[in-house]
Design a protein around this motif. Structure first.
Motif, short mmCIF file in Angstrom:
data_model
loop_
_atom_site.label_atom_id
_atom_site.label_comp_id
_atom_site.label_asym_id
_atom_site.label_seq_id
_atom_site.Cartn_x
_atom_site.Cartn_y
_atom_site.Cartn_z
N VAL A 1 -6.59 -7.65 -6.85
CA VAL A 1 -5.32 -8.35 -6.69
C VAL A 1 -5.27 -8.90 -5.27
O VAL A 1 -5.60 -8.18 -4.32
N GLY A 2 -4.91 -10.15 -5.14
CA GLY A 2 -4.83 -10.76 -3.82
C GLY A 2 -3.58 -11.60 -3.69
O GLY A 2 -3.03 -12.09 -4.68
N VAL A 3 -3.13 -11.76 -2.46
CA VAL A 3 -1.98 -12.60 -2.17
C VAL A 3 -2.39 -13.61 -1.10
O VAL A 3 -2.94 -13.23 -0.06
N ILE A 4 -2.14 -14.88 -1.36
CA ILE A 4 -2.32 -15.93 -0.36
C ILE A 4 -0.93 -16.39 0.06
O ILE A 4 -0.16 -16.91 -0.76
N VAL B 1 3.08 -5.07 -8.88
CA VAL B 1 3.24 -3.74 -9.49
C VAL B 1 3.21 -3.84 -11.01
O VAL B 1 2.54 -3.05 -11.70
N ALA B 2 3.91 -4.84 -11.57
CA ALA B 2 3.93 -5.01 -13.03
C ALA B 2 2.53 -5.33 -13.55
O ALA B 2 2.11 -4.81 -14.60
N LEU B 3 1.79 -6.18 -12.84
CA LEU B 3 0.42 -6.51 -13.24
C LEU B 3 -0.45 -5.26 -13.27
O LEU B 3 -1.19 -5.02 -14.24
N VAL B 4 -0.37 -4.44 -12.23
CA VAL B 4 -1.20 -3.23 -12.17
C VAL B 4 -0.79 -2.24 -13.26
O VAL B 4 -1.65 -1.59 -13.88
N ASP C 1 6.08 -15.04 -17.25
CA ASP C 1 7.02 -15.75 -18.12
C ASP C 1 8.01 -14.85 -18.84
O ASP C 1 8.93 -15.35 -19.48
N ASP C 2 7.84 -13.54 -18.74
CA ASP C 2 8.72 -12.63 -19.48
C ASP C 2 9.35 -11.63 -18.49
O ASP C 2 8.81 -10.54 -18.27
N PRO C 3 10.50 -11.99 -17.89
CA PRO C 3 11.10 -11.12 -16.87
C PRO C 3 11.42 -9.71 -17.37
O PRO C 3 11.27 -8.74 -16.62
N GLU C 4 11.86 -9.60 -18.63
CA GLU C 4 12.20 -8.27 -19.15
C GLU C 4 10.96 -7.39 -19.26
O GLU C 4 10.98 -6.21 -18.88
N LYS C 5 9.88 -7.95 -19.77
CA LYS C 5 8.65 -7.16 -19.89
C LYS C 5 8.11 -6.81 -18.51
O LYS C 5 7.64 -5.69 -18.29
N ARG C 6 8.16 -7.77 -17.61
CA ARG C 6 7.68 -7.50 -16.25
C ARG C 6 8.47 -6.36 -15.61
O ARG C 6 7.89 -5.46 -15.01
N ARG C 7 9.79 -6.38 -15.77
CA ARG C 7 10.61 -5.34 -15.16
C ARG C 7 10.35 -3.98 -15.81
O ARG C 7 10.37 -2.94 -15.14
N ALA C 8 10.06 -4.00 -17.11
CA ALA C 8 9.77 -2.74 -17.79
C ALA C 8 8.46 -2.13 -17.26
O ALA C 8 8.37 -0.92 -17.03
N TYR C 9 7.45 -2.97 -17.06
CA TYR C 9 6.20 -2.49 -16.45
C TYR C 9 6.50 -1.90 -15.07
O TYR C 9 6.00 -0.82 -14.71
N TYR C 10 7.25 -2.64 -14.28
CA TYR C 10 7.58 -2.20 -12.92
C TYR C 10 8.29 -0.84 -12.94
O TYR C 10 7.93 0.07 -12.20
N ASP C 11 9.27 -0.70 -13.81
CA ASP C 11 10.03 0.55 -13.87
C ASP C 11 9.15 1.73 -14.29
O ASP C 11 9.30 2.84 -13.77
N ARG C 12 8.23 1.50 -15.22
CA ARG C 12 7.34 2.58 -15.64
C ARG C 12 6.40 2.99 -14.51
O ARG C 12 6.08 4.17 -14.36
N PHE C 13 5.97 2.04 -13.71
CA PHE C 13 5.12 2.38 -12.57
C PHE C 13 5.90 3.22 -11.56
O PHE C 13 5.40 4.23 -11.05
N VAL C 14 7.13 2.78 -11.27
CA VAL C 14 7.96 3.52 -10.31
C VAL C 14 8.17 4.95 -10.79
O VAL C 14 8.09 5.91 -10.00
N GLU D 1 0.82 -1.21 0.00
CA GLU D 1 0.00 0.00 0.00
C GLU D 1 0.86 1.26 0.00
O GLU D 1 0.57 2.23 -0.71
N LYS D 2 1.94 1.27 0.79
CA LYS D 2 2.81 2.45 0.82
C LYS D 2 3.55 2.64 -0.50
O LYS D 2 3.87 3.76 -0.89
N PHE D 3 3.80 1.54 -1.19
CA PHE D 3 4.49 1.62 -2.48
C PHE D 3 3.58 2.12 -3.59
O PHE D 3 4.01 2.84 -4.49
N MET D 4 2.30 1.74 -3.53
CA MET D 4 1.42 1.93 -4.68
C MET D 4 0.35 3.00 -4.50
O MET D 4 -0.35 3.33 -5.45
N TRP D 5 0.21 3.58 -3.30
CA TRP D 5 -0.87 4.56 -3.11
C TRP D 5 -0.62 5.79 -4.00
O TRP D 5 0.50 6.13 -4.31
#
Length: 815
Positions: free
Chosen positions: A692-695, A733-736, A767-780, A661-665
């Motif tokens: 989004v949920g985490v178990i 974060v990448a999913l969002v 399955d695609d670490p590079e794409k996932r990281r790119a999404y993450y970086d754009r969110f940050v 929550e502190k990361f994404m608010w």
């Protein structure tokens, strides 16, 4: 006076029989149904998509409660019939309910075969026949773990694929050397095995189960050769046997099934039998097409038409596993008087085999490319002489004549009686006739009126081609819905063009994309504002006037014109200091109502608009920021206490929830986003109905997404498993961010997922670490400009005019 018709069982066959009966003799019978299950009639063909999470139970209901009320049917749910008294013509349920009949239909279906190996009665050993079985499997799958499916036939493989999609590690055990040996030859069986293994499903053929291991609950399976396979769940899918016990006790003629004539009458002419429990012409049927034929014959006979008779016919098989295209029909055994035509394309994973006898197709196996299956099946059923097309036959209908033809021409060439939907027995003429006479223009309308493609869906392409053929140029299945009346463009095109043309203001978008209005409207302006905020962080200035009232004033307007304020509570955690500060604000501003929300926050309701900045100032001094309960953005991250306090906790769910929550608010999203983190599979924070949920599990974190618990109720999809908190944060974060960049404005995550597809989202995020990281970086990057407390800004004077009345009018001034 209406005759009394009593039906034992409420499956697909009696449901179809009643549909036909009400078409021809709607007032002839007073109908009573006794159903052993506790629910209405549903499509058992689609249990596999429910297990995999691709459909909900509501989507597979055939007849809802309203249908029974509309037709005056008395439906007893959870009423298993225990006795048929043929002399008195009555049936009695286990709850003592007695009903008289003039005509009786037995539709008790079949029972799954359970291999009587040691341990078969342990907890965790299930069969796969009804919705209760599916619910039990889904519940077990929430804890991940290992599943063993005994049986590599149609149902077993669909169960295995569904459990694997739910996140379990699945092993299939099959006694024979080839999967689905009754429907496939060894070559197709090999390709199927390889496809399942590529998905991560372990397949062991030639496997003879010796025992199921465990004390009180299943722990594993031991084979005859000594191999042991760990298991938290064992599913037996080794076959079925007709459920004949009730009929046997009533003295009816029984063989393997309840023996009926070709008008579905038993040895007692007042009693009929339908479905998997019935045996006609020495055969019991398990596929839906012959069961629906039985239903039609019984309905005709009950309505007084004795001209219809059940005639055995060939059946075709399709595997309902997403991404595996398989079709089988007829007899594909070898013989001296038989020939075969085979096509293999190893690179494309395509295998086709036609078995011929006297220049007629007697069997067909198609894998990897099965669109021509219905055409081959039509040739097989009709005994068509294929001599003239032998050289091109294997290439399919479109290639007859030596060249690839327009597929529409091939569909047009199908005879009117050609079967299009095998599940429901719907021929071409019924579909085209309905389109013409009822004015149908869409696939959904055809499904509703004819049932074609409404079951397994494999004939959807053919039905769409028939729509196009019948309607001509007026049929447009891909018609784009414009954003609003200001433009002809849909949301996807607008998003694409904003990026392609580097449009960075609303006026630029409207000019370059040829808006039909000067300034847009209440539909398009908020959407354009969001797309520009998302695509150009730090470059585009948020347009205050293009937001709805709640987002403009950063509070939720109530029906009396006052507002509610919800401060953020990280992960639902608070302190005595924070609670005192809230209490002081409530007292100071005489706030009338204080309520704890479902998202573990405190809501203060009834605040005057002009008081909002002062309320925020006092809350800000106590360290609160906006909870953004009004926003198209992250609302809450609900948590349980996890390992801090719970004796069942496996991970620090509270700490992870606060971290997320502190990361994404502060981030803006197409629609509201709610999250939750549960410390164990008991799921106390309800993570499996959130966006989004985490178990948390012993081995790490299971990430779920695309749930809903509002107007729509939907369980989450399983995204994947990660081992650490850092990985969990990156994947979430990448999913969002993927959702932020691809979804349409006001489209919730579960609707976006349905449109994009779970597999595609998994491919990009898991399955695609590079794409996932790119999404993450754009969110940050975007958070550098988004994580600003709007309450603090407005306390400092931003948009101050919004909170001051334009004028204060007295009664004298008004006069």
């Amino acid at each position: 006076m209406a005759e009394k018709l009593v039906i034992i069982g409420n499956g697909m066959a009696p449901g179809r029989m009643l549909e036909r009966l009400y078409e021809t003799a709607p007032d002839k019978y007073d109908v009573t149904i006794f159903n052993a299950e506790s629910r209405v009639n549903y499509d058992r063909i689609l249990l596999s998509p429910v297990l995999s999470g691709e459909k909900s139970f509501e989507e597979i209901i055939i007849h809802g409660d309203g249908w029974y009320i509309e037709h005056g049917i008395t439906l007893y749910k959870s009423h298993k019939i225990t006795e048929i008294n043929r002399e008195a013509r009555t049936v009695t349920s286990e709850h003592g309910e007695v009903a008289e009949y003039d005509r009786l239909i037995i539709a008790t279906g079949s029972q799954p075969i359970v291999i009587p190996v040691p341990g078969h009665n342990l907890a965790g050993v299930l069969t796969y026949r009804d919705l209760d079985d599916v619910h039990a499997m889904i519940l077990t799958a929430k804890g991940r773990g290992h599943a063993v499916v005994i049986g590599g036939g149609l149902l077993g493989l669909e169960a295995a694929a569904g459990l694997q999609m739910q996140g379990m590690q699945v092993t299939v055990l099959h006694l024979m050397p080839t999967l689905m040996e009754r429907q496939l030859d060894s070559s197709a069986g090999y390709l199927l095995k390889r496809a399942l293994e590529d998905r991560g499903i372990r397949v062991i053929t030639g496997a003879n189960t010796k025992e199921i291991i465990g004390e009180k609950k299943v722990e594993g399976v031991r084979l005859e050769d000594g191999t042991e396979i760990p298991a938290d769940l064992v599913v037996m899918a080794v076959g079925i046997r007709p459920n004949t016990q009730l009929a046997k006790e009533a003295g009816l003629e029984i063989n393997r099934g309840i023996v009926v004539n070709d008008q579905m009458q038993t040895s007692d002419e007042r009693i009929y039998a339908l479905g998997e429990c019935a045996e006609t012409h020495g055969t019991c049927y398990g596929l839906v097409a012959p069961l629906y034929q039985m239903a039609g014959v019984a309905a005709a006979h009950l309505s007084g038409d004795e001209s219809q008779h059940f005639t055995p016919s060939q059946t075709a098989t399709r595997l309902k596993v997403t991404g595996i295209d398989l079709y089988s029909a007829g007899d594909f055994a070898e013989g001296e008087d038989r020939e075969e035509i085979v096509l293999r394309d190893a690179s494309a994973g395509v295998y086709k085999r036609l078995i011929l006898q006297d220049n007629r197709i007697v069997g067909a196996v198609l894998y990897g490319e099965a669109a021509d299956g219905p055409w081959f099946f039509d040739l097989l059923k009709n005994g068509t002489d294929i001599s003239d097309m032998r050289e091109t036959l294997i290439f399919g209908q479109a290639y007859q004549g030596g060249a690839s033809l327009d597929p529409m021409a091939a569909v047009a060439a199908l005879p009117d009686e050609a079967e299009i939907c095998g599940c429901n027995g719907i021929c071409k003429s019924k579909i085209t006739g309905a389109i013409t006479t009822l004015g149908l223009t869409s696939l959904d309308e055809v499904r509703a009126q004819t049932k074609a493609s409404a079951s397994c869906g494999s004939c959807t392409g053919l039905v769409e081609q028939l729509l196009a053929l019948t309607l001509g140029d007026t049929y447009n299945p891909a018609a784009v819905q414009p954003m609003c009346g200001c433009t002809e463009l849909g949301h996807d095109d607008v998003r694409r063009l904003i990026k392609a043309k580097e449009l960075k203001t609303i006026p630029a978008v409207m000019q370059e994309l040829q808006w039909k209005s000067s300034g847009g409207c209440a539909k398009c302006r908020p959407a354009l504002n969001y797309y520009l905020v998302c695509d150009w962080p730090g470059e585009y200035a948020d347009d205050y006037q293009s937001r709805f009232i709640n987002e403009r004033v950063h509070a939720n307007i109530q029906k009396d014109g006052t507002y509610s304020v919800v401060p953020r509570r990280w992960g639902g955690v608070t302190s005595a200091k924070e609670l005192r500060a809230i209490a002081d604000v409530v007292d100071k501003f005489k706030i009338p109502t204080v309520k704890v929300t479902g998202g573990q926050r405190i809501d203060m309701l009834g605040i005057a608009k002009e008081d909002l900045p002062a309320v925020w100032a006092d809350l800000g001094q106590a360290g609160f920021v906006s909870g953004q309960a009004y926003a198209k953005g992250l609302r809450t991250v609900k948590t349980c206490v996890g390992t801090d306090w719970c004796r069942f906790g496996t991970q620090d769910s509270t700490g992870l929830g606060i971290r997320i929550e502190k990361f994404m608010w502060g981030s803006w999203t197409p629609a509201k986003v709610k999250m939750a983190v549960s410390g164990c599979p008991r799921n106390c924070s309800e993570a499996t109905c959130k966006d989004v949920g985490v178990i948390c599990v012993d081995s790490g974190f299971d990430i779920q997404f695309a749930g809903a618990a509002g107007l729509d109720i939907k369980g989450t999809e399983f995204l994947g498993h990660v081992d650490t908190e850092d990985e969990a944060l990156e994947h979430i974060v990448a999913l969002v961010q993927m959702y932020r960049e691809q979804a349409r404005y006001l489209e919730r995550i579960y609707k976006w997922t349905s449109r994009i597809g779970v597999d595609e989202i998994r491919r990009q995020i898991m399955d695609d670490p590079e794409k996932r990281r790119a999404y993450y970086d754009r969110f940050v990057h975007s958070q550098k400009f988004a994580q600003v407390d709007p309450w603090s800004e407005r306390v400092s004077g931003k948009d101050k005019h919004e909170f001051k009345p334009m004028a204060t009018l007295t009664l004298e001034a008004a006069q």
